[in-house]
Motif scaffolding. Structure first.
Motif, PDB file in Angstrom:
ATOM      1  N   MET A 124       0.744  -1.273  -0.023  1.00 46.16           N
ATOM      2  CA  MET A 124       0.112   0.130   0.123  1.00 46.16           C
ATOM      3  C   MET A 124       0.989   1.341   0.035  1.00 46.16           C
ATOM      4  O   MET A 124       1.898   1.421   0.629  1.00 46.16           O
ATOM      5  N   ILE A 125       0.421   2.385  -0.944  1.00 47.29           N
ATOM      6  CA  ILE A 125       1.283   3.517  -0.932  1.00 47.29           C
ATOM      7  C   ILE A 125       0.784   4.543   0.038  1.00 47.29           C
ATOM      8  O   ILE A 125      -0.444   4.775   0.177  1.00 47.29           O
ATOM      9  N   ASP A 126       1.823   4.903   0.893  1.00 50.03           N
ATOM     10  CA  ASP A 126       1.179   5.827   1.997  1.00 50.03           C
ATOM     11  C   ASP A 126       1.072   7.291   1.481  1.00 50.03           C
ATOM     12  O   ASP A 126       1.407   7.323   0.394  1.00 50.03           O
ATOM     13  N   TYR A 127       0.652   8.195   2.126  1.00 56.33           N
ATOM     14  CA  TYR A 127       0.512   9.565   1.841  1.00 56.33           C
ATOM     15  C   TYR A 127       1.595  10.448   1.562  1.00 56.33           C
ATOM     16  O   TYR A 127       1.563  10.822   0.579  1.00 56.33           O
ATOM     17  N   GLU A 128       2.725   9.913   2.196  1.00 58.23           N
ATOM     18  CA  GLU A 128       3.924  10.839   1.717  1.00 58.23           C
ATOM     19  C   GLU A 128       4.480  10.339   0.492  1.00 58.23           C
ATOM     20  O   GLU A 128       5.078  11.226  -0.352  1.00 58.23           O
ATOM     21  N   LYS A 129       4.399   9.295   0.267  1.00 59.19           N
ATOM     22  CA  LYS A 129       5.059   8.571  -0.938  1.00 59.19           C
ATOM     23  C   LYS A 129       4.062   8.921  -2.232  1.00 59.19           C
ATOM     24  O   LYS A 129       4.753   9.252  -3.280  1.00 59.19           O
ATOM     25  N   ARG A 130       2.733   9.079  -2.087  1.00 61.64           N
ATOM     26  CA  ARG A 130       1.776   9.325  -3.043  1.00 61.64           C
ATOM     27  C   ARG A 130       2.016  10.924  -3.334  1.00 61.64           C
ATOM     28  O   ARG A 130       2.352  11.394  -4.617  1.00 61.64           O
ATOM     29  N   LYS A 131       2.543  11.950  -2.361  1.00 64.38           N
ATOM     30  CA  LYS A 131       2.529  13.057  -2.655  1.00 64.38           C
ATOM     31  C   LYS A 131       3.989  13.428  -3.466  1.00 64.38           C
ATOM     32  O   LYS A 131       4.346  14.172  -4.220  1.00 64.38           O
ATOM     33  N   ALA A 132       5.064  12.531  -2.923  1.00 66.10           N
ATOM     34  CA  ALA A 132       6.334  12.712  -3.492  1.00 66.10           C
ATOM     35  C   ALA A 132       5.908  12.492  -5.087  1.00 66.10           C
ATOM     36  O   ALA A 132       6.817  12.919  -6.044  1.00 66.10           O
ATOM     37  N   LEU A 133       5.395  11.478  -5.430  1.00 70.69           N
ATOM     38  CA  LEU A 133       5.497  10.918  -6.676  1.00 70.69           C
ATOM     39  C   LEU A 133       4.732  11.848  -7.479  1.00 70.69           C
ATOM     40  O   LEU A 133       5.124  12.111  -8.784  1.00 70.69           O
ATOM     41  N   GLN A 134       3.609  12.526  -7.004  1.00 68.38           N
ATOM     42  CA  GLN A 134       2.776  13.470  -7.523  1.00 68.38           C
ATOM     43  C   GLN A 134       3.593  14.858  -7.982  1.00 68.38           C
ATOM     44  O   GLN A 134       3.361  15.329  -9.084  1.00 68.38           O
ATOM     45  N   LYS A 135       4.644  15.169  -6.983  1.00 72.12           N
ATOM     46  CA  LYS A 135       5.429  16.150  -7.067  1.00 72.12           C
ATOM     47  C   LYS A 135       6.481  15.945  -8.172  1.00 72.12           C
ATOM     48  O   LYS A 135       6.551  16.732  -8.923  1.00 72.12           O
ATOM     49  N   ASN A 136       6.710  14.732  -8.363  1.00 73.93           N
ATOM     50  CA  ASN A 136       7.853  14.484  -9.272  1.00 73.93           C
ATOM     51  C   ASN A 136       7.188  14.672 -10.733  1.00 73.93           C
ATOM     52  O   ASN A 136       7.798  14.936 -11.679  1.00 73.93           O
ATOM     53  N   ILE A 137       5.923  14.257 -10.757  1.00 77.53           N
ATOM     54  CA  ILE A 137       5.327  14.195 -12.163  1.00 77.53           C
ATOM     55  C   ILE A 137       5.059  15.912 -12.381  1.00 77.53           C
ATOM     56  O   ILE A 137       5.301  16.171 -13.552  1.00 77.53           O
ATOM     57  N   LYS A 138       4.650  16.763 -11.674  1.00 72.48           N
ATOM     58  CA  LYS A 138       4.252  17.937 -11.794  1.00 72.48           C
ATOM     59  C   LYS A 138       5.553  18.785 -12.050  1.00 72.48           C
ATOM     60  O   LYS A 138       5.349  19.782 -12.855  1.00 72.48           O
ATOM     61  N   GLU A 139       6.544  18.418 -11.820  1.00 78.64           N
ATOM     62  CA  GLU A 139       7.753  19.072 -11.934  1.00 78.64           C
ATOM     63  C   GLU A 139       8.564  18.515 -13.130  1.00 78.64           C
ATOM     64  O   GLU A 139       9.595  19.007 -13.614  1.00 78.64           O
ATOM     65  N   GLY A 140       7.978  17.552 -13.808  1.00 78.38           N
ATOM     66  CA  GLY A 140       8.607  17.093 -14.944  1.00 78.38           C
ATOM     67  C   GLY A 140       8.495  17.996 -16.021  1.00 78.38           C
ATOM     68  O   GLY A 140       7.493  18.727 -16.366  1.00 78.38           O
TER      69      GLY A 140
END
Length: 282
Positions: free
Chosen positions: A1-17
């Protein structure tokens, strides 16, 4: 299961791409080879839009050397070199510098005449709310500065079209701020020089001045552009710099091509030519 912090980090990585940037905000994408056509169009459209918004209906384009100084600057430079020569009268470097300073002082009268011409044109043609025969230059120093300065001292508007070069080109301080532009492409800059032009006045200059002069002569000669007054100021300079008669004698141009331009030695004569053209065509 993906925790909240991991989820936010993944989203941040996408948005900064790179791929997530809006196309209009992606400078790397806009500067790519594939978008050269769009950049050319944007350079044309931006300047055209602003000139239209400012009701610039027609222009008088002034070309000439960036290396011609004002009389004050040329005189000051000469005095500095003469003081240095007093201490080293046989110094070859200083002797060459003195020769250049003499030449610059001799040519400084063109700066004064460009100011006078721009004043005369601006005061006569620019009226309240009517922007005809607005002085347009390359926006740099020398003759360009003098022409923009003449309009400025007349409390009239003038245009400067700077170009991005390997060495920095700084706009002269006399351009109307909202009519100061910077270009990457020489082609679009040249187009804007001529789109609204009702006259071209060319003071002595070098490669850039010659390039711009022959561009206009070719366009008029080949009927890609309607004839306008093409005035070469300073007959002594132009007769030595370009032997037009030789081009005729060698069959490189026709004799009637000499009628495409006129050499003058007085601001009044140039002004009269523009008045006559305006009366006949406006």
């Amino acid at each position: 299961m993906i925790d909240y912090e991991k989820r936010k980090a993944l989203q941040k990585n996408i948005k900064e791409g790179v791929t997530y940037r809006l196309a209009q905000e992606d400078l790397d994408f806009l500067a790519s080879d594939e978008l050269r056509g769009q950049r050319l169009e944007l350079e044309y459209l931006k300047t055209d839009k602003i000139l239209n918004e400012n009701c610039i209906r027609s222009t008088v384009v002034v070309f000439g050397s960036a290396r011609i100084s004002s009389p004050e600057e040329a005189k000051s430079k000469m005095e500095q070199i003469e003081k240095m020569l007093d201490g080293s009268p046989q110094d070859e470097v200083m002797l060459k510098a003195h020769k250049r300073a003499e030449r610059n002082l001799r040519n400084a009268h063109y700066y004064e005449q460009a100011i006078r011409f721009a004043k005369m044109i601006s005061e006569h043609f620019q009226k309240e709310g009517v922007c005809d025969y607005v002085i347009m230059t390359g926006g740099g120093p020398g003759i360009m500065e003098a022409a923009n300065r003449g309009a400025y001292e007349s409390q009239a508007r003038s245009i400067g079209l700077n170009i991005t070069l390997p060495y920095e080109q700084t706009p002269n301080p006399f351009i109307t701020p909202e009519l100061a532009f910077r270009f990457h492409y020489f082609a679009i800059r040249k187009m804007h020089f001529l789109v609204r032009a009702k006259a071209l006045v060319v003071f002595p200059g070098g490669y850039g001045t010659m390039d711009e002069l022959f561009e206009v002569l070719t366009l008029v000669q080949t009927k890609k552009m309607d004839p306008i007054p093409i005035i070469l100021f300073g007959s002594e300079f132009w007769k030595r710099a370009i032997d037009f008669e030789f081009l005729v004698d060698e069959g490189m141009i026709n004799e009637h091509d000499l009628a495409l331009f006129k050499m003058v030695d007085s601001i009044e004569e140039a002004f009269t030519m523009l008045q006559r053209f305006h009366a006949e065509h406006m």
